[in-house]
Motif scaffolding. Structure first.
Motif, mmCIF file in Angstrom:
data_model
loop_
_atom_site.group_PDB
_atom_site.id
_atom_site.type_symbol
_atom_site.label_atom_id
_atom_site.label_comp_id
_atom_site.label_asym_id
_atom_site.label_seq_id
_atom_site.Cartn_x
_atom_site.Cartn_y
_atom_site.Cartn_z
ATOM 1 N N PRO A 194 0.677 -1.150 -0.061
ATOM 2 C CA PRO A 194 0.046 -0.120 -0.095
ATOM 3 C C PRO A 194 0.855 1.276 -0.008
ATOM 4 C CG PRO A 194 -1.048 -1.560 1.367
ATOM 5 C CD PRO A 194 0.471 -2.067 1.013
ATOM 6 N N TYR A 195 0.498 2.234 -0.946
ATOM 7 C CA TYR A 195 1.169 3.800 -1.092
ATOM 8 C C TYR A 195 -0.099 4.513 -0.602
ATOM 9 C CZ TYR A 195 3.703 7.558 -3.255
ATOM 10 O OH TYR A 195 4.370 8.633 -3.506
ATOM 11 N N SER A 196 -0.231 5.443 -0.816
ATOM 12 C CA SER A 196 -1.578 6.353 -0.640
ATOM 13 C C SER A 196 -1.422 7.589 -1.493
ATOM 14 C CB SER A 196 -1.415 6.894 0.870
ATOM 15 O OG SER A 196 -2.586 7.649 1.198
ATOM 16 N N SER A 197 -2.523 7.457 -2.190
ATOM 17 C CA SER A 197 -2.918 8.802 -2.887
ATOM 18 C C SER A 197 -3.456 9.819 -2.058
ATOM 19 C CB SER A 197 -3.680 8.614 -4.150
ATOM 20 O OG SER A 197 -4.832 8.185 -4.008
ATOM 21 N N GLU A 198 -4.327 9.323 -1.211
ATOM 22 C CA GLU A 198 -5.339 10.273 -0.193
ATOM 23 C C GLU A 198 -4.547 11.157 0.775
ATOM 24 O OE1 GLU A 198 -8.819 10.396 -1.189
ATOM 25 O OE2 GLU A 198 -7.915 9.175 -2.505
ATOM 26 N N ILE A 199 -3.408 10.804 1.361
ATOM 27 C CA ILE A 199 -3.026 11.497 2.475
ATOM 28 C C ILE A 199 -1.674 12.075 1.651
ATOM 29 C CG2 ILE A 199 -3.964 10.745 4.337
ATOM 30 C CD1 ILE A 199 -1.666 8.763 4.957
ATOM 31 N N ASN A 200 -1.174 11.516 0.629
ATOM 32 C CA ASN A 200 -0.132 12.257 0.012
ATOM 33 C C ASN A 200 0.227 13.769 0.201
ATOM 34 O OD1 ASN A 200 2.119 12.725 -1.864
ATOM 35 N ND2 ASN A 200 1.509 10.956 -3.155
ATOM 36 N N ASP A 201 1.359 14.111 0.534
ATOM 37 C CA ASP A 201 1.255 15.737 0.822
ATOM 38 C C ASP A 201 1.232 16.519 -0.461
ATOM 39 O OD1 ASP A 201 3.906 14.913 -0.014
ATOM 40 O OD2 ASP A 201 5.148 16.022 1.425
ATOM 41 N N ILE A 202 1.765 15.870 -1.689
ATOM 42 C CA ILE A 202 1.863 16.579 -2.714
ATOM 43 C C ILE A 202 0.130 16.827 -3.055
ATOM 44 C CG2 ILE A 202 1.737 14.863 -4.414
ATOM 45 C CD1 ILE A 202 3.769 16.685 -6.164
ATOM 46 N N ARG A 203 -0.490 15.909 -2.925
ATOM 47 C CA ARG A 203 -2.068 15.730 -3.143
ATOM 48 C C ARG A 203 -2.827 17.192 -2.277
ATOM 49 N NH1 ARG A 203 -6.010 13.222 -6.118
ATOM 50 N NH2 ARG A 203 -4.334 11.848 -6.662
ATOM 51 N N ILE A 204 -2.699 17.010 -0.874
ATOM 52 C CA ILE A 204 -3.259 17.416 0.183
ATOM 53 C C ILE A 204 -2.721 19.057 0.313
ATOM 54 C CG2 ILE A 204 -3.944 17.596 2.509
ATOM 55 C CD1 ILE A 204 -5.231 15.398 0.819
ATOM 56 N N LEU A 205 -1.400 19.137 0.300
ATOM 57 C CA LEU A 205 -0.761 20.407 0.394
ATOM 58 C C LEU A 205 -0.609 21.054 -0.846
ATOM 59 C CD1 LEU A 205 1.731 19.601 3.429
ATOM 60 C CD2 LEU A 205 -0.791 20.514 3.812
ATOM 61 N N GLY A 206 -0.050 20.289 -1.634
ATOM 62 C CA GLY A 206 0.058 20.889 -3.023
ATOM 63 C C GLY A 206 -0.994 21.272 -3.645
ATOM 64 N N PHE A 207 -1.764 20.292 -4.153
ATOM 65 C CA PHE A 207 -2.896 20.392 -5.211
ATOM 66 C C PHE A 207 -4.162 20.858 -4.542
ATOM 67 C CE2 PHE A 207 -1.042 16.640 -7.776
ATOM 68 C CZ PHE A 207 0.036 17.434 -8.111
ATOM 69 N N ARG A 208 -4.637 20.596 -3.340
ATOM 70 C CA ARG A 208 -5.864 20.821 -2.653
ATOM 71 C C ARG A 208 -5.510 22.156 -1.683
ATOM 72 N NH1 ARG A 208 -8.153 14.894 -1.159
ATOM 73 N NH2 ARG A 208 -8.500 14.127 -3.216
ATOM 74 N N SER A 209 -4.256 22.560 -1.541
ATOM 75 C CA SER A 209 -3.992 23.718 -0.777
ATOM 76 C C SER A 209 -4.581 23.662 0.808
ATOM 77 C CB SER A 209 -4.673 25.088 -1.511
ATOM 78 O OG SER A 209 -3.848 25.039 -2.752
ATOM 79 N N TYR A 210 -4.589 22.434 1.311
ATOM 80 C CA TYR A 210 -4.892 22.417 2.669
ATOM 81 C C TYR A 210 -3.888 22.903 3.547
ATOM 82 C CZ TYR A 210 -9.232 19.360 2.075
ATOM 83 O OH TYR A 210 -10.438 18.905 1.829
ATOM 84 N N SER A 211 -4.131 23.199 5.017
ATOM 85 C CA SER A 211 -3.114 23.750 5.719
ATOM 86 C C SER A 211 -2.117 22.340 6.162
ATOM 87 C CB SER A 211 -3.512 24.369 6.872
ATOM 88 O OG SER A 211 -4.166 23.600 7.801
#
Length: 295
Positions: A194-211
């Motif tokens: 298992p890898y993760s696309s859901e908590i991947n920092d680039i997806r959450i912090l980079g693409f979705r701009s969460y804090s």
């Protein structure tokens, strides 16, 4: 009927070493991007026209600054990483590879450049990318490469079938479960860790701009859920990281928050991808086989 009885192709419950409920592994993606890469028929490597100096320099920051902050954090928590490594880093930043080896971090192949995608390649071309990356990492680090992740998670229909030819025993390109599965390929088999696309920092912090705080909350929530489920059937939490994201001055503290939270619990196995794959193959093996991309 509970979810374990209802779920097909999961195999026997997994028992992790030492009675651990959960295997946790951290995957820093240490990458090399070209300023003006060759074109790919599927999509451009950069979102803006080349030369995209801003995007390029941001990723360069990861290797110059962010990675060293990430290393300091993992050193403080005495956690080893499994590096998804573009083989070009071996030639452009050999000092980075030396530091990873000194920390006994695992190195797995992430192709050659993160700006050279596998989309549209034929089998011979993909085979050469895999072979070249594996041999380059082995030459530079002395490690036998066991894992693979396509550059920028690019893919071809038969890529997985080619990995065992180059000594690869596990892949992290697929995300079908919260525990490993054994992939049945055209010839042989391969562990999907298992890898993760859901908590991947680039997806959450980079693409979705969460804090950064929101990212940390998501990771700790995922850990807590998987830790609870792991009492019955061993689970895996993967924390994918990108030095140019999590290594920013305003983000690095979030990684410490996550590691403090996980480190406070017992029955946690901090492992490498190679260790997870090897344990699964030895103790579950064909019983957990998942027929994917196979006849």
């Amino acid at each position: 009927m509970d979810r374990y009885e209802a779920s097909a192709n999961r195999g026997e419950p997994i028992q992790w070493p030492g009675g651990a409920r959960i295997a946790v592994w951290l995957v820093p993606n240490i990458e090399f991007y070209e300023l003006d890469p060759p074109a790919n028929p599927a999509r451009a490597a950069w979102h803006r026209p080349a030369p995209d100096v801003l995007a390029y320099s941001r990723r360069d920051f990861g290797n110059r600054v962010g990675l060293w902050r990430l290393m300091d954090s993992l050193d403080r928590h005495q956690v080893r990483a499994s590096v998804s490594l573009n083989a070009a880093v071996c030639d452009h930043f050999p000092e980075i590879v030396r530091e990873c080896v000194n920390r006994r971090w695992e190195l797995l192949s992430h192709g050659i450049y993160n700006t050279r995608l596998l989309f549209g390649m034929d089998e011979a071309q993909v085979r050469e990318v895999i072979r070249d990356s594996v041999e380059t990492i082995r030459r530079c680090s002395g490690q036998q490469v066991a894992g693979f992740l396509g550059p920028a998670i690019s893919f071809t229909e038969t890529m997985l079938d080619l990995l065992p030819e180059c000594g690869i025993s596990y892949s992290i390109d697929l995300v079908p479960d919260d525990r490993p599965v054994m992939l049945k390929l055209r010839s042989g088999q391969l562990v999907c860790v298992p890898y993760s696309s859901e908590i991947n920092d680039i997806r959450i912090l980079g693409f979705r701009s969460y804090s950064a705080a929101q990212w940390a909350a998501m990771v700790t929530a995922a850990f807590d859920q998987l830790y609870e489920e792991g009492e019955r059937d061993g689970t895996v939490l993967c924390i994918p990281l990108h030095p140019f994201i999590i290594g920013q001055a305003h983000c690095i503290d979030a990684l410490d928050t996550v590691l403090d939270h996980i480190g406070a619990r017992e029955a946690v196995w901090f492992a490498t991808g190679r260790e997870i794959a090897a344990h699964y193959a030895a103790h579950v093996g064909a019983a957990g086989q998942f027929p994917l991309l196979a006849d």
